[in-house]
Enzyme design. Structure first.
Site: not given
Ligand code: FES
Ligand code: FES
Length: 132
Positions: A37, A107
């Site tokens: 992400c 995460c």
């Molecule tokens: Fe990517 Fe949480 S969604 S670190």
């Molecule tokens: Fe980047 Fe979690 S996907 S903020």
């Protein structure tokens, strides 16, 4: 998506936000990014050189609620732990503690990678300049 109460608590009241001086010899810094992400997490530990015990920790996370909650949780958890204990932290423990759903497990992996990188950075600093 619905966040668990613990995620919301750590997100709204993050523990240990901030930075230590990166150049300080008793500080280890881990900076990692999540390929999934693009979020970035910086985690720092302050170590007692006599005992090898982590006395304090700080984080800065540019990311989602789960990433912030994961790093906040880790900075609390590592205090009082040895470097070996901190390096052995598993993301599954974080994910379980925060009740992260499967899409948010990466995460917690970010937090595991960050603490490992911080321990490694501290260890590399200690060997620098010492006779081989
Ligand atoms: Fe990517 Fe949480 S969604 S670190
Ligand atoms: Fe980047 Fe979690 S996907 S903020």
């Amino acid at each position: 998506m619905a966040y668990s109460d613990k995620v919301i608590d750590h997100y709204e009241n993050p523990r240990n936000v901030g930075s230590f001086d990166k150049g300080d010899n008793s500080v280890g810094t881990g900076m990692v990014g999540a390929p999934a992400c693009g979020d970035v997490m910086k985690l720092q530990i302050k170590v007692n050189p006599e005992t090898g015990v982590i006395e304090d920790a700080r984080f800065k996370t540019y990311g989602c609620g789960s990433a912030i909650a994961s790093s906040s949780l880790v900075t609390e958890w590592v205090k009082g732990k040895t470097l070996d204990e901190a390096a052995a932290l598993k993301n599954s423990i974080i994910a379980e503690e925060l009740a992260l759903p499967p899409v948010k497990v990466h995460c917690s992996i970010l937090a595991e990678d960050a603490i490992k990188a911080a321990v490694q950075d501290y260890r590399e600093k200690q060997t620098q300049g010492q006779p081989a």
